[in-house]
Design an enzyme around this catalytic site. Sequence first.
Site, short mmCIF file in Angstrom:
data_model
loop_
_atom_site.label_atom_id
_atom_site.label_comp_id
_atom_site.label_asym_id
_atom_site.label_seq_id
_atom_site.Cartn_x
_atom_site.Cartn_y
_atom_site.Cartn_z
CD GLU A 256 25.70 -31.79 -14.56
OE1 GLU A 256 25.49 -30.83 -13.80
OE2 GLU A 256 25.36 -31.80 -15.76
CB CYS A 293 26.06 -28.10 -12.61
SG CYS A 293 26.22 -28.17 -14.41
#
Length: 513
Positions: A256, A293
């Site tokens: 990720e 994020c």
Amino acid sequence: MNKLANYLEGRWQEGAGAGSPVLDPVTGETLATVGADGIDMAAAYAFARNQGGTALRALSYAQRAELLGAIVKVLQANRDKYFDISLKNSGTVQNDSAVDVDGGIYTLSYYAKLGGKLTAGQLMADGTADALARDNAFATQHILVPVRGLALFINAFNFPSWGLWEKAAAALLSGVPVVIKPASATAWLTHEMVKDVIDAGILPGGALNIVCGRPANMLEALDSLDVVSFTGSADTAASLRNHPKIKLEGVRFNAETDSVNSALLGPDADDDAMGLLVREVVRELTIKSGQKCTAIRRILVPQARYATVAAALADKLKGITVGDPRLEGIRMGSLVSASQRDAIVAGIQKLEACSDIVFDGRQDIKIQAEGNQHAIVPPVVFGTQNPDTHPLVHEMEVFGPVATLMPYRDTDHALALARRGMGSLVASVYSNDPDFLAQAAISLAESHGRVHLINNDVAKVHTGHGNVMPQSNHGGPGRAGGGEELGGLRALRFYHRLSAVQGAPGVLEKIVN
């Protein structure tokens, strides 16, 4: 000052040397040190596989779920301590710390309950058997069996609690031992949580391991049947992918990485929808100082609403109190380190050279903290009237309290701009037109791991643009890393191997049952 030991081979081991400091990002005080020099990672991995993995796989899924439930109780009993560590080491106010601490506990609790409903023993069937011969005399059955290696977690600095437990919950429930490598800057919280669980004696030896600092041979010591889950920058992910263990020897890898997420105001753009978007943008700019994020980086609005949204954002942001989280009334705290502060400042300067300024917290917000060595940066919102010819805003993620407002001409233009992120974790869409919401979802699903649709019906109950819920997939294609995490039981697939077993139907039935 505390030196954070590493828990490997069933015992605590300090790395050689002085180690690297773990700092308070507001005061600069050294809180602890981390180090892994001299640690034998090959021996540590072998112990995890042979001791932890064997013991976990001997249990059923439901029994492993009970272990997760016991971990939840230990973490809940120590919440206040974790909040204090978060304030000191991450510079976060209590509400922001809760996103990390309580988010991790909630995710563990979710998988404990979900796993408790599984009736499988040591494997899970994937679909039903299919005939391979006439009269079904010979057939094939797909099964999922737990990985017999280990799961190495290379985690990011922004979520030392949630980043640990959202991975560990699925791995441990699957029957796979874990080795956690937390980011050094915020390793204290991860270390303390792991220590509390180890001290409670819940898991079999070798099931839960932690290594702080930068151990030698961390990747070289992996086995081809191990798995690695990484959260961090795209550059680091690319470097890891090119490591021979991953590139050539088949170590399974999940990443990720960077994500230039969008918030999109629909063309119907009534005041209710606009208010929902503005509120969420302000939340995402200020929670954990924008160090998420999933945070909103691009704000897409109809051309006719550009000035109105700009004014509304500025009005909301000027009332945000920013500073030392120890002070009463502070709503937004610090970045996690001086190096992150410097990176954010550099990113702001790059955007400032080619963008307008919608709101400049550097001028309009007084930072409430002593001295000027802290890592606090107030929110900044840029604007560009020409997003088609402004590639930087679609390509560069400034990982802090920074976003860019941009107008679109029509629906096709709006969706095209959102997709220019070339793969994102999430896009949120604000509209009271159900047809537009449906069109946006179908168009954006291909390039976004999650599409968050908001209208008046869910205004008071939606979980938030940036909140990662264990029931939903977390990850994204392209520049977001191409990974997948969570999503209910889907998370377990990463920690299982799929195999097609061929044989007589009676034998296959016996295996499944």
